[in-house]
Design a protein around this motif. Sequence first.
Motif, short mmCIF file in Angstrom:
data_model
loop_
_atom_site.label_atom_id
_atom_site.label_comp_id
_atom_site.label_asym_id
_atom_site.label_seq_id
_atom_site.Cartn_x
_atom_site.Cartn_y
_atom_site.Cartn_z
N SER A 69 0.86 -1.18 0.00
CA SER A 69 0.00 0.00 0.00
C SER A 69 0.90 1.24 0.00
N ILE A 70 0.47 2.28 -0.70
CA ILE A 70 1.28 3.48 -0.84
C ILE A 70 0.54 4.66 -0.21
N TYR A 71 1.24 5.42 0.63
CA TYR A 71 0.67 6.58 1.30
C TYR A 71 1.58 7.78 1.06
N VAL A 72 0.98 8.92 0.81
CA VAL A 72 1.73 10.16 0.66
C VAL A 72 1.23 11.12 1.73
N ASP A 73 2.15 11.69 2.53
CA ASP A 73 1.75 12.68 3.52
C ASP A 73 2.75 13.82 3.54
N PHE A 74 2.23 15.00 3.83
CA PHE A 74 3.04 16.21 3.87
C PHE A 74 2.34 17.25 4.73
N LEU A 75 3.09 18.26 5.14
CA LEU A 75 2.53 19.34 5.94
C LEU A 75 2.16 20.50 5.04
N VAL A 91 -1.18 21.85 8.87
CA VAL A 91 -2.03 20.67 8.88
C VAL A 91 -1.33 19.57 8.09
N ARG A 92 -1.40 18.33 8.63
CA ARG A 92 -0.81 17.19 7.91
C ARG A 92 -1.83 16.65 6.92
N LYS A 93 -1.46 16.63 5.65
CA LYS A 93 -2.30 16.06 4.60
C LYS A 93 -1.84 14.64 4.35
N TYR A 94 -2.80 13.75 4.16
CA TYR A 94 -2.52 12.33 4.09
C TYR A 94 -3.40 11.72 3.01
N ALA A 95 -2.80 10.94 2.11
CA ALA A 95 -3.58 10.32 1.04
C ALA A 95 -3.06 8.93 0.75
N GLU A 96 -3.99 7.99 0.56
CA GLU A 96 -3.61 6.66 0.11
C GLU A 96 -3.70 6.68 -1.41
N VAL A 97 -2.64 6.32 -2.07
CA VAL A 97 -2.56 6.42 -3.53
C VAL A 97 -2.17 5.06 -4.10
N ASP A 98 -2.16 4.99 -5.43
CA ASP A 98 -1.65 3.79 -6.10
C ASP A 98 -0.48 4.21 -6.99
N THR A 99 0.08 3.25 -7.68
CA THR A 99 1.28 3.54 -8.48
C THR A 99 0.98 4.46 -9.65
N TYR A 100 -0.29 4.56 -10.06
CA TYR A 100 -0.64 5.39 -11.21
C TYR A 100 -0.76 6.87 -10.85
#
Length: 164
Positions: A69-75, A91-100
Amino acid sequence: MGIKKKRRISIRIDMTPMVDIAFLLLIFYMATTQFKPPEAKAVTLPRSHSQIKLPDKDIINVTVSKKDSIYVDFLQKETITIDGNEVSTTVRKYAEVDTYNVSAVINRARAINTRALIVIKADKEASFGVMNDIMNSMKENHLTRFLIITDQERELAASGAGGA
């Protein structure tokens, strides 16, 4: 002839100012300490010899779990309204993404913070194919500068468990 003993004067130290300073220091450290932000997903990192210190801010984390599973997070700085007053906060932004779409999410985060450094934290049991897909996707979107986080191998060697 009798020896006359001198009367001893007891010394008394007032500890109140020292206790006050100790509590003031404790309150100061409690108010100014910044704890490590929670991770999107806990991962077991592979070991390496690399020793590059990461900056504390301006980071885009790409986390790959052992289940791929791939997750991208940043402030991100945002303005919120509290009791009618607008307050700027991080604020911390958080998203579950895929390879595309991992590169698209990273590009959106970089559009907000152009100085952000891309950091990939992959579990040591994550598959090579997912990492290869992420790197290919980033390469297609001209994201060629990134760091891969690992644990230091030196700690393992110092304990004697890593040798022979």
